[in-house]
Design a protein around this motif. Structure first.
Motif, PDB file in Angstrom:
ATOM      1  N   UNK A  15      32.082  31.241  54.749  1.00 58.40           N
ATOM      2  CA  UNK A  15      31.133  33.047  54.841  1.00 58.40           C
ATOM      3  C   UNK A  15      32.201  33.618  54.187  1.00 58.40           C
ATOM      4  N   UNK A  16      31.563  34.265  52.854  1.00 54.78           N
ATOM      5  CA  UNK A  16      32.989  34.311  51.909  1.00 54.78           C
ATOM      6  C   UNK A  16      32.590  35.439  51.167  1.00 54.78           C
ATOM      7  N   UNK A  17      33.764  36.288  51.395  1.00 53.31           N
ATOM      8  CA  UNK A  17      33.016  37.958  49.683  1.00 53.31           C
ATOM      9  C   UNK A  17      33.798  37.613  48.737  1.00 53.31           C
ATOM     10  N   UNK A  18      33.929  37.293  47.512  1.00 50.49           N
ATOM     11  CA  UNK A  18      34.353  37.512  46.684  1.00 50.49           C
ATOM     12  C   UNK A  18      34.478  38.276  45.756  1.00 50.49           C
ATOM     13  N   UNK A  19      35.641  39.148  45.615  1.00 51.84           N
ATOM     14  CA  UNK A  19      35.535  40.505  44.546  1.00 51.84           C
ATOM     15  C   UNK A  19      35.628  39.935  43.222  1.00 51.84           C
ATOM     16  N   UNK A  20      35.497  40.480  42.349  1.00 53.13           N
ATOM     17  CA  UNK A  20      36.052  39.363  40.906  1.00 53.13           C
ATOM     18  C   UNK A  20      36.234  40.497  40.358  1.00 53.13           C
ATOM     19  N   UNK A  21      37.250  40.807  39.640  1.00 53.04           N
ATOM     20  CA  UNK A  21      37.748  42.347  39.155  1.00 53.04           C
ATOM     21  C   UNK A  21      38.063  42.083  37.483  1.00 53.04           C
ATOM     22  N   UNK A  22      38.088  43.471  37.420  1.00 55.56           N
ATOM     23  CA  UNK A  22      38.281  42.870  35.565  1.00 55.56           C
ATOM     24  C   UNK A  22      39.231  43.486  35.181  1.00 55.56           C
ATOM     25  N   UNK A  23      39.503  42.965  33.596  1.00 51.23           N
ATOM     26  CA  UNK A  23      40.759  43.383  33.016  1.00 51.23           C
ATOM     27  C   UNK A  23      41.512  44.825  32.950  1.00 51.23           C
ATOM     28  N   UNK A  24      40.505  45.804  33.328  1.00 57.62           N
ATOM     29  CA  UNK A  24      40.561  47.794  33.244  1.00 57.62           C
ATOM     30  C   UNK A  24      41.344  47.469  34.599  1.00 57.62           C
ATOM     31  N   UNK A  25      41.626  46.790  35.715  1.00 56.11           N
ATOM     32  CA  UNK A  25      42.264  47.561  36.835  1.00 56.11           C
ATOM     33  C   UNK A  25      44.097  47.164  36.881  1.00 56.11           C
ATOM     34  N   UNK A  26      44.264  46.864  35.490  1.00 58.77           N
ATOM     35  CA  UNK A  26      45.480  46.805  35.246  1.00 58.77           C
ATOM     36  C   UNK A  26      46.266  48.444  34.969  1.00 58.77           C
ATOM     37  N   UNK A  27      44.680  49.164  34.934  1.00 56.89           N
ATOM     38  CA  UNK A  27      45.295  51.070  34.818  1.00 56.89           C
ATOM     39  C   UNK A  27      45.992  51.383  36.718  1.00 56.89           C
ATOM     40  N   UNK A  28      44.708  50.157  37.671  1.00 56.30           N
ATOM     41  CA  UNK A  28      45.156  50.471  39.468  1.00 56.30           C
ATOM     42  C   UNK A  28      46.918  49.833  39.265  1.00 56.30           C
ATOM     43  N   UNK A  29      47.133  49.409  38.306  1.00 64.78           N
ATOM     44  CA  UNK A  29      48.775  48.496  39.286  1.00 64.78           C
ATOM     45  C   UNK A  29      47.645  46.982  39.646  1.00 64.78           C
ATOM     46  N   UNK A  30      46.924  46.442  39.277  1.00 61.37           N
ATOM     47  CA  UNK A  30      46.602  45.762  39.982  1.00 61.37           C
ATOM     48  C   UNK A  30      46.814  44.572  39.015  1.00 61.37           C
ATOM     49  N   UNK A  31      46.831  43.484  39.212  1.00 62.16           N
ATOM     50  CA  UNK A  31      46.570  42.079  38.251  1.00 62.16           C
ATOM     51  C   UNK A  31      45.381  41.713  37.918  1.00 62.16           C
ATOM     52  N   UNK A  32      45.480  41.892  36.069  1.00 60.01           N
ATOM     53  CA  UNK A  32      44.174  41.823  35.776  1.00 60.01           C
ATOM     54  C   UNK A  32      43.250  40.337  36.445  1.00 60.01           C
ATOM     55  N   UNK A  33      41.899  41.242  36.273  1.00 62.76           N
ATOM     56  CA  UNK A  33      40.975  39.714  37.090  1.00 62.76           C
ATOM     57  C   UNK A  33      41.540  39.062  37.902  1.00 62.76           C
ATOM     58  N   UNK A  34      42.431  39.851  38.753  1.00 64.04           N
ATOM     59  CA  UNK A  34      42.312  39.064  40.772  1.00 64.04           C
ATOM     60  C   UNK A  34      40.852  39.300  40.981  1.00 64.04           C
ATOM     61  N   UNK A  35      41.171  38.092  42.161  1.00 63.31           N
ATOM     62  CA  UNK A  35      39.896  38.313  43.168  1.00 63.31           C
ATOM     63  C   UNK A  35      40.345  38.313  44.712  1.00 63.31           C
ATOM     64  N   UNK A  36      39.819  39.191  44.853  1.00 65.56           N
ATOM     65  CA  UNK A  36      39.800  39.511  46.716  1.00 65.56           C
ATOM     66  C   UNK A  36      38.992  38.817  47.445  1.00 65.56           C
ATOM     67  N   UNK A  37      39.167  38.473  48.122  1.00 61.82           N
ATOM     68  CA  UNK A  37      38.643  37.776  49.315  1.00 61.82           C
ATOM     69  C   UNK A  37      38.135  38.067  50.462  1.00 61.82           C
ATOM     70  N   UNK A  38      37.229  38.550  51.255  1.00 58.13           N
ATOM     71  CA  UNK A  38      37.224  38.242  52.438  1.00 58.13           C
ATOM     72  C   UNK A  38      36.405  37.725  52.924  1.00 58.13           C
ATOM     73  N   UNK A  39      37.420  36.399  54.081  1.00 60.75           N
ATOM     74  CA  UNK A  39      36.965  35.920  54.791  1.00 60.75           C
ATOM     75  C   UNK A  39      36.099  35.957  56.055  1.00 60.75           C
ATOM     76  N   UNK A  40      34.704  35.598  56.400  1.00 58.13           N
ATOM     77  CA  UNK A  40      33.928  35.777  57.485  1.00 58.13           C
ATOM     78  C   UNK A  40      34.182  35.414  58.959  1.00 58.13           C
ATOM     79  N   UNK A  41      34.460  34.325  58.837  1.00 59.07           N
ATOM     80  CA  UNK A  41      34.415  33.805  59.377  1.00 59.07           C
ATOM     81  C   UNK A  41      36.182  33.010  59.834  1.00 59.07           C
TER      82      UNK A  41
END
Ligand code: BG6
Length: 478
Positions: free
Chosen positions: A345-371
């Motif tokens: 059970x998971x949530x995958x937030x797929x970021x795009x390449x614009x996030x480098x403006x925020x200092x985040x590596x482009x195309x990073x995926x943040x996963x929240x595991x529910x279980x």
């Protein structure tokens, strides 16, 4: 823990849900001191049980979950009483009322009542009306707790809601979605609040897509009868998946007030982008499980209480969109299925390449595991966030499920405290049912080619194609 006082009246008190979920949770609350001297539980159901027999069943089911001494369990079970009950018989409600007030005096339970519907949904309305008309309500609080399913489409949900709201004001109705009792879902507002960069990224400028997967490895087990009336679209998407989207995608509330939080969620759901019948064919995929590749497991159509030609779906994948400035054009890909390779059970937030403006590596995926089964609870690009070499997420250690509370336990504390944040409100249901109905109606007008996926697989191929068409792919791919 601050001790709470109430008389619980559990309709369906002899049943499976009560024994598997409620009594163990009440026992945990008893051990942690939330429940102590000033509470009693009245179990009601048709069978003519004695108090003693009822208590024995309670202790027997506790033994499946705890190794506490029998003494402690027996002490706890002394708070349990049984009243046999026919939901249509007015006199039985009078008997319940009398028993409840007697126990209230005996345990000094503060004239509070929790009416818990652990029965078949077709009785919800009748019971609620009788509680009201036979004067069961006491002078403290009177809270009605309702399990799913809350209707099977918009019309039936409206009817049910009409019936219960004649008897209880919306503020006293606690509709359970047990996903809202899970720690990760409850933590999402904090995660968003404590991680400004992540929050800044949560919109169509920085998010490529969001994926929600509720995969199960089990089949329908002994619930074929219920499942035939539901299917995974109603069983998981209308409620759990929508509520998860609500947690991730609603605007941050200006306060922690339940009304404010719900207002934002309601707004989000009311902006669900409606589908035309033809769009349903593009946006949603359904499946039904076959045996596994060795031919060992039963196909859905072979399960008990399932029709041999059943067209009920056990797998769904779909693309949901919202018409808001924040989320326009961001696909929310959702999927859920029985007999998938494993429980996840998971949530995958797929970021795009614009996030480098925020200092985040482009195309990073943040996963929240529910279980809990899934181990570490937040991943960045598949790695525990602490080891991921990017520091845009902080999460308090202790929140990592060491002390994970059962979903039901935390929901019962909320009910006893009058906290409605983690329950489903009627306005939310109205919008989500409306959305689901369009899909259901389209599906009911067509005959699917079932079964169409092997047990133990990731569902039908069309699920992969749904994302490929948009140039995307599922992050979780066993
Ligand atoms: C229930 C569904 O609401 O959620 C079940 O009716 C499903 O079909 C269950 O198995 C999954 O919940 P959890 O907490 O095990 O992920």
């Amino acid at each position: 823990a601050k001790e709470k006082s109430a008389i619980f009246i559990i309709f369906g008190g002899s049943g499976d849900l009560a024994h598997r979920k409620l009594y163990p949770s009440l026992f945990r609350l008893y051990k942690s001191g939330f429940l102590k001297d000033h509470f009693a539980v009245i179990g009601t159901a048709r069978r003519p049980w004695s108090d003693d027999y009822f208590r024995e069943t309670v202790v027997t089911s506790l033994k499946d979950y705890f190794d506490d001494s029998e003494e402690v369990m027996t002490e706890f079970a002394k708070h349990f009483f049984y009243q046999s009950h026919d939901v249509n018989d007015s006199e039985h409600y009078i008997a319940l009322k009398n028993l409840a007030s007697k126990l209230d005096d005996q345990f000094e339970a503060g004239h509070n009542r929790v009416y818990y519907m652990a029965i078949a949904p077709r009785f919800f309305g009748t019971v609620a009306e009788h509680i009201n008309s036979e004067g069961l309500k006491a002078s403290g609080y009177n809270r009605l707790v309702i399990e799913k399913p809350f209707g099977r489409d918009l019309d039936s949900a409206c009817e049910l809601n009409g019936n219960i709201s004649k008897a209880f004001p919306e503020n006293d109705i606690y509709r359970i979605d047990h996903y809202l009792g899970k720690e990760m879902i409850q933590d999402i507002p904090n995660i968003r609040k404590n991680n400004p960069k992540l929050e800044q990224a949560l919109n169509n400028k920085y998010v490529s897509n969001i994926q929600i997967t509720l995969a199960e490895s089990l089949g329908v087990e002994d619930r074929g009868g219920y499942y035939e009336t539901a299917g995974v679209l109603r069983d998981m998407v209308q409620n759990h998946i929508m509520q998860i989207i609500g947690a991730v995608a609603s605007d941050e509330p200006e306060s922690e007030d339940a009304d404010v939080i719900h207002k934002n969620k309601t707004e989000l759901f009311s902006s669900l982008k409606e589908l035309s019948p033809e769009e349903v064919d593009q946006a949603f995929v359904r499946g039904q499980y076959d045996t596994d590749n060795l031919g060992d497991l039963k196909a859905y159509r072979q399960e008990d209480n399932v029709a041999e030609d059943s067209n009920i779906e056990t797998f769904v994948a779909g693309k949901i969109e919202f018409d808001t400035d924040r989320w326009r054009n961001v696909p929310f890909y959702v999927r859920s299925g029985k007999r998938m390779p494993k429980k996840s059970s998971r949530i995958d937030i797929v970021l795009n390449d614009q996030v480098k403006e925020l200092g985040i590596r482009p195309n990073s995926v943040v996963t929240l595991l529910i279980e809990r089964e899934n181990g570490h609870s937040i991943l960045i690009n598949g790695v525990n966030y602490k080891e991921a070499g990017q520091d845009f997420i902080k999460f308090p250690e202790e929140a990592e499920f060491d002390k994970a509370r059962e979903a039901y336990e935390s929901l019962i504390i909320d009910i006893l405290s009058g906290n409605r944040v983690h329950f489903t409100l009627w306005d939310e249901l109205r919008s989500t049912w409306k959305y689901i109905d369009t899909i259901r109606q389209r599906w009911d007008s067509q005959t699917p080619e079932f079964p169409n996926y092997l047990s133990g697989s990731m569902g039908p191929d069309a699920s992969e194609m749904l994302l490929e068409r948009d140039g995307n792919s599922w992050v979780w791919d066993d």
